[in-house]
Write a protein that holds these residues in place. Structure first.
Motif, PDB file in Angstrom:
ATOM      1  N   ALA A  56      -7.947  -2.252   1.144  1.00 30.07           N
ATOM      2  CA  ALA A  56      -6.859  -2.602   2.157  1.00 30.07           C
ATOM      3  C   ALA A  56      -5.873  -3.735   1.797  1.00 30.07           C
ATOM      4  O   ALA A  56      -6.146  -4.695   1.188  1.00 30.07           O
ATOM      5  N   GLY A  82      -6.762  -6.288  -1.135  1.00 28.82           N
ATOM      6  CA  GLY A  82      -5.823  -6.650  -2.227  1.00 28.82           C
ATOM      7  C   GLY A  82      -4.921  -7.799  -2.205  1.00 28.82           C
ATOM      8  O   GLY A  82      -3.566  -7.648  -1.999  1.00 28.82           O
ATOM      9  N   GLN A 104     -10.472  -7.638  -5.425  1.00 23.26           N
ATOM     10  CA  GLN A 104     -10.269  -6.890  -6.551  1.00 23.26           C
ATOM     11  C   GLN A 104      -9.909  -7.875  -7.721  1.00 23.26           C
ATOM     12  O   GLN A 104      -9.585  -8.893  -7.583  1.00 23.26           O
ATOM     13  N   LYS A 109      -4.302   0.104  -5.909  1.00 23.26           N
ATOM     14  CA  LYS A 109      -5.307   0.775  -5.214  1.00 23.26           C
ATOM     15  C   LYS A 109      -6.587   1.379  -6.165  1.00 23.26           C
ATOM     16  O   LYS A 109      -7.741   1.306  -5.887  1.00 23.26           O
ATOM     17  N   ASP A 129      -8.897   5.357   3.359  1.00 30.09           N
ATOM     18  CA  ASP A 129      -7.948   4.330   3.544  1.00 30.09           C
ATOM     19  C   ASP A 129      -8.038   3.422   4.722  1.00 30.09           C
ATOM     20  O   ASP A 129      -8.440   3.861   5.687  1.00 30.09           O
ATOM     21  N   ALA A 130      -7.250   2.358   4.865  1.00 25.66           N
ATOM     22  CA  ALA A 130      -7.623   1.394   5.839  1.00 25.66           C
ATOM     23  C   ALA A 130      -6.257   1.295   6.746  1.00 25.66           C
ATOM     24  O   ALA A 130      -6.275   0.673   7.615  1.00 25.66           O
ATOM     25  N   ASP A 131      -5.309   2.317   6.410  1.00 28.36           N
ATOM     26  CA  ASP A 131      -4.087   2.369   7.476  1.00 28.36           C
ATOM     27  C   ASP A 131      -4.279   3.147   8.710  1.00 28.36           C
ATOM     28  O   ASP A 131      -3.070   3.253   9.237  1.00 28.36           O
ATOM     29  N   ASP A 166       2.099  13.440   8.276  1.00 28.03           N
ATOM     30  CA  ASP A 166       2.783  12.177   7.657  1.00 28.03           C
ATOM     31  C   ASP A 166       3.492  12.616   6.317  1.00 28.03           C
ATOM     32  O   ASP A 166       4.610  11.964   6.208  1.00 28.03           O
ATOM     33  N   ASN A 248       2.418   1.537   0.439  1.00 25.00           N
ATOM     34  CA  ASN A 248       2.150   0.784  -0.933  1.00 25.00           C
ATOM     35  C   ASN A 248       2.808   1.783  -1.682  1.00 25.00           C
ATOM     36  O   ASN A 248       2.825   1.238  -3.106  1.00 25.00           O
ATOM     37  N   LEU A 249       3.147   2.775  -1.504  1.00 24.57           N
ATOM     38  CA  LEU A 249       3.173   4.113  -2.562  1.00 24.57           C
ATOM     39  C   LEU A 249       4.602   4.346  -2.628  1.00 24.57           C
ATOM     40  O   LEU A 249       5.583   4.369  -1.797  1.00 24.57           O
TER      41      LEU A 249
HETATM   42  N1  LIG Z   1      -6.927  -3.448  -2.062  1.00 28.85           N
HETATM   43  C1  LIG Z   1      -5.931  -2.675  -2.118  1.00 28.85           C
HETATM   44  N2  LIG Z   1      -5.792  -1.790  -1.570  1.00 28.85           N
HETATM   45  C2  LIG Z   1      -4.588  -1.192  -1.504  1.00 28.85           C
HETATM   46  C3  LIG Z   1      -3.554  -1.461  -2.634  1.00 28.85           C
HETATM   47  N3  LIG Z   1      -2.372  -0.523  -2.522  1.00 28.85           N
HETATM   48  C4  LIG Z   1      -2.664   0.000  -1.481  1.00 28.85           C
HETATM   49  N4  LIG Z   1      -3.964  -0.018  -0.978  1.00 28.85           N
HETATM   50  C5  LIG Z   1      -4.612   0.538   0.339  1.00 28.85           C
HETATM   51  O1  LIG Z   1      -4.497   1.824  -0.149  1.00 28.85           O
HETATM   52  C6  LIG Z   1      -4.650   2.625   1.016  1.00 28.85           C
HETATM   53  C7  LIG Z   1      -3.360   3.499   0.739  1.00 28.85           C
HETATM   54  O2  LIG Z   1      -2.140   3.055   0.718  1.00 28.85           O
HETATM   55  P1  LIG Z   1      -1.211   3.338   1.347  1.00 28.85           P
HETATM   56  O3  LIG Z   1       0.100   2.304   1.349  1.00 28.85           O
HETATM   57  O4  LIG Z   1      -1.276   3.874   2.636  1.00 28.85           O
HETATM   58  O5  LIG Z   1      -0.495   4.667   0.648  1.00 28.85           O
HETATM   59  P2  LIG Z   1       0.042   6.062   1.328  1.00 28.85           P
HETATM   60  O6  LIG Z   1      -1.007   6.423   2.168  1.00 28.85           O
HETATM   61  O7  LIG Z   1       0.196   6.784   0.024  1.00 28.85           O
HETATM   62  O8  LIG Z   1       1.282   5.786   2.004  1.00 28.85           O
HETATM   63  P3  LIG Z   1       1.682   6.064   3.701  1.00 28.85           P
HETATM   64  O9  LIG Z   1       1.740   7.577   3.757  1.00 28.85           O
HETATM   65  O10 LIG Z   1       2.887   5.146   3.992  1.00 28.85           O
HETATM   66  O11 LIG Z   1       0.545   5.483   4.354  1.00 28.85           O
HETATM   67  C8  LIG Z   1      -4.286   1.973   2.117  1.00 28.85           C
HETATM   68  O12 LIG Z   1      -5.517   1.368   2.795  1.00 28.85           O
HETATM   69  C9  LIG Z   1      -3.648   0.551   1.634  1.00 28.85           C
HETATM   70  O13 LIG Z   1      -3.730  -0.739   2.178  1.00 28.85           O
HETATM   71  C10 LIG Z   1      -3.776  -2.586  -3.391  1.00 28.85           C
HETATM   72  O14 LIG Z   1      -3.215  -2.867  -4.545  1.00 28.85           O
HETATM   73  N5  LIG Z   1      -5.160  -3.138  -2.968  1.00 28.85           N
END
Ligand SMILES: Nc1nc2c(ncn2[C@@H]2O[C@H](COP(=O)(O)OP(=O)(O)OP(=O)(O)O)[C@@H](O)[C@H]2O)c(=O)[nH]1
Ligand SMILES: [Mg+2]
Length: 280
Positions: A56, A82, A104, A109, A129-131, A166, A248-249
């Motif tokens: 997260a 993170g 971390q 991630k 994931d935490a989102d 999504d 974050n991606l």
């Molecule tokens: N601890 C930590 N968690 C991370 C980091 N980068 C991303 N995450 C977590 O990894 C999970 C996936 O990241 P997202 O940013 O949702 O990436 P994604 O799912 O490809 O993008 P969305 O479709 O916008 O949700 C989430 O729970 C983020 O909070 C990091 O550098 N450190």
């Protein structure tokens, strides 16, 4: 060494709800009450314990929705923060006082997940994931396959019963291209690649041999599971839009990292490692 069942992916079957001892969806303490006429050797084997690893970064607004839906079959929740600048850490502790929080050791991630995996103690590790894009209620479906002999279970948005509300066009295309390359390189028939809802036996963590720092960790896990001959199952999963906050991606730069990982890990690109793995 175990065999891969990729050419015949299992048909998804939700866990039964009639109290079968090896099925995670129905494992409750009441199932394990001693019957007066039951001898010790008649008892079902102790159930596998489950660690849930949640990376997260700035997810304070999403944590409550995620944590309140974690099913009872999860024994341990590890939140890997993170360096969040919001209240992620406090929110997690507030919503779930038993949560284990780990920091971390570097950015990304991939680093977060590796840190969480190393501190997990359960027989099975689930990553999610935490989102709010992954539904915790699906966890028993993953455990069902681990309970029934699979080593590595991955969610798929692209088999019947799965989906994504999504995914953008560019991400879908990138995922499809990278998936096709993976299937060709490993003679596999997976249906999804860049999706981070997975579960595996902790005893195979060494076989997975993970080094990635960023989002390419999901590809590294899958290619190493294939290379190690783990028994892999796919279960349908529905990806929701993140509930709040920013992604974050970065599709292009992270896609490139995934491609680099795939190419550097392809069979024959490295000196062969000694035979590894075992049945779980
Ligand atoms: N601890 C930590 N968690 C991370 C980091 N980068 C991303 N995450 C977590 O990894 C999970 C996936 O990241 P997202 O940013 O949702 O990436 P994604 O799912 O490809 O993008 P969305 O479709 O916008 O949700 C989430 O729970 C983020 O909070 C990091 O550098 N450190
Ligand atoms: Mg997300």
């Amino acid at each position: 060494m175990s065999s891969s069942d990729l050419n015949n992916p299992p048909v998804f079957a939700p866990p039964s709800t009639n109290g079968g001892p090896s099925e995670h969806g129905s494992r409750r303490s009441s199932d394990r009450r001693a019957h007066p006429l039951r001898r010790a050797e008649d008892q079902p084997p102790p159930r596998a314990t489950v660690s849930l690893v949640v990376p997260a970064r700035n997810e304070a607004r999403n944590i409550p929705w995620v944590f309140e839906q974690i099913p009872d079959c999860v024994d341990e929740v590890i939140l890997v923060d993170g360096d969040s600048s919001d209240a992620t850490v406090h929110m997690a502790a507030d919503c779930l006082p038993t949560v284990r929080q780990v920091r971390q050791s570097g950015p990304g991630k991939g680093n977060a997940l590796r840190t969480g995996f190393l501190s997990a103690t359960g027989d099975y590790i689930v990553m999610m994931d935490a989102d709010g894009s992954m539904v915790p209620g699906e966890i028993p479906h993953f455990l069902h396959f681990l309970d029934n002999g699979y080593d590595f279970v991955k969610g798929s948005r692209f088999i019947a019963g799965g989906g994504s509300l999504d995914i953008t066009r560019i991400r879908r295309l990138g995922n499809q291209v990278l998936l096709t390359a993976t299937n060709r390189l490993y003679h596999a028939s997976l249906t999804d690649l860049c999706y981070g809802f997975c579960a595996f036996r902790r005893s195979f963590l060494k076989d997975l041999d993970l080094h990635s720092t960023g989002f390419e960790i999901e590809t590294e896990m899958i290619t190493h599971a294939l290379r190690s001959g783990l028994r892999i199952a796919e279960v349908p999963s529905l990806e929701l839009p993140r509930r709040s906050g920013r992604s974050n991606l970065h599709a292009i730069s992270d896609g490139r990292r995934v491609l680099r990982t795939l190419l550097s890990e392809r069979p024959h690109a490295r000196t062969p490692s000694p035979t590894r793995g075992s049945t779980g």
